[in-house]
Design an enzyme around this catalytic site. Structure first.
Site, PDB file in Angstrom:
ATOM      1  N   SER A   1      43.721  32.355  45.696  1.00 52.03           N
ATOM      2  CA  SER A   1      44.660  32.714  45.176  1.00 52.03           C
ATOM      3  C   SER A   1      45.450  33.915  45.597  1.00 52.03           C
ATOM      4  O   SER A   1      44.621  35.024  45.753  1.00 52.03           O
ATOM      5  CB  SER A   1      44.700  32.619  43.670  1.00 52.03           C
ATOM      6  OG  SER A   1      45.625  33.154  42.872  1.00 52.03           O
TER       7      SER A   1
ATOM      8  N   TYR B   1      39.334  35.971  35.705  1.00 53.96           N
ATOM      9  CA  TYR B   1      39.624  34.850  36.645  1.00 53.96           C
ATOM     10  C   TYR B   1      39.847  35.404  38.161  1.00 53.96           C
ATOM     11  O   TYR B   1      39.252  34.705  39.026  1.00 53.96           O
ATOM     12  CB  TYR B   1      40.908  33.981  36.346  1.00 53.96           C
ATOM     13  CG  TYR B   1      41.464  33.316  37.225  1.00 53.96           C
ATOM     14  CD1 TYR B   1      40.904  32.021  37.521  1.00 53.96           C
ATOM     15  CD2 TYR B   1      42.603  33.539  38.065  1.00 53.96           C
ATOM     16  CE1 TYR B   1      41.703  31.296  38.561  1.00 53.96           C
ATOM     17  CE2 TYR B   1      43.236  32.583  38.874  1.00 53.96           C
ATOM     18  CZ  TYR B   1      42.752  31.374  39.151  1.00 53.96           C
ATOM     19  OH  TYR B   1      43.173  30.500  40.089  1.00 53.96           O
TER      20      TYR B   1
ATOM     21  N   LYS C   1      37.592  34.499  41.809  1.00 54.47           N
ATOM     22  CA  LYS C   1      38.127  34.143  43.303  1.00 54.47           C
ATOM     23  C   LYS C   1      37.604  35.042  44.462  1.00 54.47           C
ATOM     24  O   LYS C   1      37.181  34.705  45.252  1.00 54.47           O
ATOM     25  CB  LYS C   1      39.739  34.115  43.091  1.00 54.47           C
ATOM     26  CG  LYS C   1      40.258  33.023  42.219  1.00 54.47           C
ATOM     27  CD  LYS C   1      39.885  31.676  42.909  1.00 54.47           C
ATOM     28  CE  LYS C   1      40.353  30.488  41.998  1.00 54.47           C
ATOM     29  NZ  LYS C   1      39.620  29.272  42.444  1.00 54.47           N
TER      30      LYS C   1
HETATM   31  P1  NAD Z   1      43.150  21.892  37.642  1.00 50.74           P
HETATM   32  O1  NAD Z   1      42.392  22.425  36.215  1.00 50.74           O
HETATM   33  O2  NAD Z   1      44.321  20.874  37.239  1.00 50.74           O
HETATM   34  O3  NAD Z   1      41.896  21.199  38.555  1.00 50.74           O
HETATM   35  C1  NAD Z   1      40.755  21.685  38.494  1.00 50.74           C
HETATM   36  C2  NAD Z   1      39.778  20.438  38.191  1.00 50.74           C
HETATM   37  O4  NAD Z   1      38.417  20.996  38.153  1.00 50.74           O
HETATM   38  C3  NAD Z   1      40.041  19.864  36.982  1.00 50.74           C
HETATM   39  O5  NAD Z   1      40.281  18.419  37.203  1.00 50.74           O
HETATM   40  C4  NAD Z   1      38.590  20.054  36.170  1.00 50.74           C
HETATM   41  O6  NAD Z   1      38.405  19.366  35.140  1.00 50.74           O
HETATM   42  C5  NAD Z   1      37.538  20.475  37.247  1.00 50.74           C
HETATM   43  N1  NAD Z   1      36.637  21.222  37.036  1.00 50.74           N
HETATM   44  C6  NAD Z   1      36.922  22.461  36.381  1.00 50.74           C
HETATM   45  N2  NAD Z   1      35.356  23.091  36.196  1.00 50.74           N
HETATM   46  C7  NAD Z   1      34.386  21.932  36.864  1.00 50.74           C
HETATM   47  C8  NAD Z   1      33.137  22.005  37.058  1.00 50.74           C
HETATM   48  N3  NAD Z   1      32.385  23.001  36.520  1.00 50.74           N
HETATM   49  N4  NAD Z   1      32.602  21.016  37.593  1.00 50.74           N
HETATM   50  C9  NAD Z   1      33.511  19.984  37.967  1.00 50.74           C
HETATM   51  N5  NAD Z   1      34.950  19.868  37.752  1.00 50.74           N
HETATM   52  C10 NAD Z   1      35.177  20.896  37.391  1.00 50.74           C
HETATM   53  O7  NAD Z   1      43.715  22.988  38.413  1.00 50.74           O
HETATM   54  P2  NAD Z   1      44.462  22.810  39.757  1.00 50.74           P
HETATM   55  O8  NAD Z   1      45.812  23.647  39.486  1.00 50.74           O
HETATM   56  O9  NAD Z   1      44.573  21.862  40.337  1.00 50.74           O
HETATM   57  O10 NAD Z   1      43.746  24.181  40.422  1.00 50.74           O
HETATM   58  C11 NAD Z   1      42.776  23.830  41.395  1.00 50.74           C
HETATM   59  C12 NAD Z   1      42.222  25.142  42.392  1.00 50.74           C
HETATM   60  O11 NAD Z   1      43.310  25.890  42.727  1.00 50.74           O
HETATM   61  C13 NAD Z   1      41.623  25.903  41.162  1.00 50.74           C
HETATM   62  O12 NAD Z   1      40.158  26.301  41.653  1.00 50.74           O
HETATM   63  C14 NAD Z   1      42.405  26.925  40.940  1.00 50.74           C
HETATM   64  O13 NAD Z   1      41.831  28.166  40.370  1.00 50.74           O
HETATM   65  C15 NAD Z   1      43.109  27.186  42.128  1.00 50.74           C
HETATM   66  N6  NAD Z   1      44.365  27.691  42.094  1.00 50.74           N
HETATM   67  C16 NAD Z   1      45.382  27.097  41.343  1.00 50.74           C
HETATM   68  C17 NAD Z   1      46.660  27.861  41.168  1.00 50.74           C
HETATM   69  C18 NAD Z   1      47.726  27.050  40.249  1.00 50.74           C
HETATM   70  O14 NAD Z   1      48.789  27.808  39.914  1.00 50.74           O
HETATM   71  N7  NAD Z   1      47.624  25.819  39.696  1.00 50.74           N
HETATM   72  C19 NAD Z   1      47.042  28.733  41.915  1.00 50.74           C
HETATM   73  C20 NAD Z   1      46.037  29.459  42.698  1.00 50.74           C
HETATM   74  C21 NAD Z   1      44.984  28.864  42.710  1.00 50.74           C
END
Ligand code: NAD
Ligand code: UDP
Length: 339
Positions: free
Chosen positions: A126, A150, A154
């Site tokens: 991120s 958080y 990362k």
């Molecule tokens: P999201 O919460 O929709 O997707 C994450 C998924 O991981 C969920 O389906 C959740 O059920 C699953 N999960 C969480 N912990 C788990 C575990 N221990 N075992 C198995 N499954 C698990 O989030 P997203 O927005 O799709 O983000 C995806 C990734 O991108 C994340 O790592 C997030 O930190 C990163 N990210 C997101 C953003 C954003 O703004 N959406 C920005 C930067 C980085």
């Protein structure tokens, strides 16, 4: 034979879009997700949209034995690793849970990968790892730091992956630093479905537009930006997902660790987003200016030149697409996947 990709967190927002694009590009997709922040309905819809099958395992990454069983059953060519917790505010309240789920989960995943000789991974990092950058646009070689648990997960995961690539030069790792993912697939069938009150701007605005929330709180209008509100680099989730497909297609040619910004290179303020959403949806977005949110920075946008070069990728969708697609998803699914 098609290549087989393990997508962790594939039922989530970005994971479901990336799974769809991987299937369309001819990959076989296996998803592992504990469904802690998602619904398996997203994957059923991806299957319908692509007319293809996704093998799904409801498994938590902290469970090494269950994870190993999946690796025993499938020979993966690469892993796209989205699974993790992502709420900044919550991470300060329950840091141990964040460190356990994100860091321990990733270590388990990499141990299983090492054991079963699958050493290619694309990781969701991120822009938060840049902390409060000294200048914009942000390049990959800017110093990294974290301001909350958080962000620290990362940052630590990036370091762990760099260490592993040094220890074993067979590893091929792509760290993708996302700016602000928004939007939804153009079908209106899959999109962002936050549980409870949204933390992020775009889902909050769209819930105001659909009548689910009364008004948006704009966190501060005294930043040193053109209209005083925070400026961010919003990127369409389909553009973001496309970069993952390209990373998987190119990963065999990339040595060690490759770190790339995924953004458009353009910044929009909170009030730009409100105005654009009003225009796109035809709805009025009620808002009030409130205090700054602790930890927020004034402006943040990417220099995406390296990703453009390394992946032959470019964000192609503009603000109108981001808003039209968000609004189509939100208005067709006012209660998300429960609609
Ligand atoms: P999201 O919460 O929709 O997707 C994450 C998924 O991981 C969920 O389906 C959740 O059920 C699953 N999960 C969480 N912990 C788990 C575990 N221990 N075992 C198995 N499954 C698990 O989030 P997203 O927005 O799709 O983000 C995806 C990734 O991108 C994340 O790592 C997030 O930190 C990163 N990210 C997101 C953003 C954003 O703004 N959406 C920005 C930067 C980085
Ligand atoms: N923001 C806001 N009200 C909200 C949510 C966000 O004013 O309810 C602002 C926030 O201060 C930032 C921008 O919108 O300037 C994007 O915030 P978001 O949480 O979506 O992403 P961040 O860049 O903080 O990861």
């Amino acid at each position: 034979m098609s290549q087989k990709i393990l997508v962790t967190g594939g039922a989530g927002y970005i994971g479901s879009h990336t799974s769809l694009l991987l299937l369309e590009a001819g990959f076989e997709v296996v998803v592992v997700d504990n469904l802690s922040n998602s619904s398996v309905e997203s994957l059923r819809r991806v299957e319908k949209l692509t007319d293809q099958f996704i093998r799904f395992y409801k498994v938590d990454l902290t469970n090494f034995d269950a994870l190993s069983d999946i690796f025993k059953e499938h020979q993966f060519d690469a892993v796209v690793h989205f699974a993790g917790l992502k709420a900044v505010g919550e991470s300060s309240q329950i840091p141990l849970t964040y460190y356990e789920q994100n860091i321990y989960g990733t270590i388990n995943l990499m141990k299983a990968m090492q054991k079963f000789n699958c050493k290619r991974i694309v990781f969701s990092s991120s822009a938060t790892v840049y902390g409060d950058p000294a200048s914009v646009p942000i390049k990959e070689d800017f110093p990294i730091s974290a301001t909350n648990p958080y962000g620290r997960t990362k940052l630590f995961i990036e370091e762990i992956m760099r260490d592993q690539a040094i220890a074993d030069s067979d590893w091929q790792i792509v760290l993708l630093r996302y700016f602000n993912p928004v939007g939804a697939h153009k079908s209106g069938q899959i999109g962002e479905d936050p549980q409870g009150i949204p933390n992020n701007l775009m889902p909050f605005i769209s819930q105001v537009a659909v009548g689910k929330r009364e008004k948006l709180s704009v966190f501060g209008n005294d930043y040193p930006t053109p209209d005083g509100t925070g400026v961010r680099d919003y990127i369409h989730v389909v553009d973001l997902s496309d970069a993952h497909v390209k990373a998987i297609q190119k990963i065999t040619g990339l040595l060690g660790v490759t770190t790339l910004n995924l953004g458009t290179g353009k910044g929009y303020s909170v009030l730009d987003m409100v105005k654009a959403f009003e225009k796109g949806s035809g709805k009025t977005i009620a808002y009030e200016i409130v205090d700054r949110r602790p930890g927020d920075i004034a402006e943040c946008w990417a220099d995406p030149a390296l990703a453009n070069k390394v992946l032959s990728w470019k964000a192609t969708k503009g603000l109108d697409d981001m808003i039209d697609d968000t609004w189509r998803w939100q208005s067709q699914n006012p209660l998300g996947y429960d609609s």
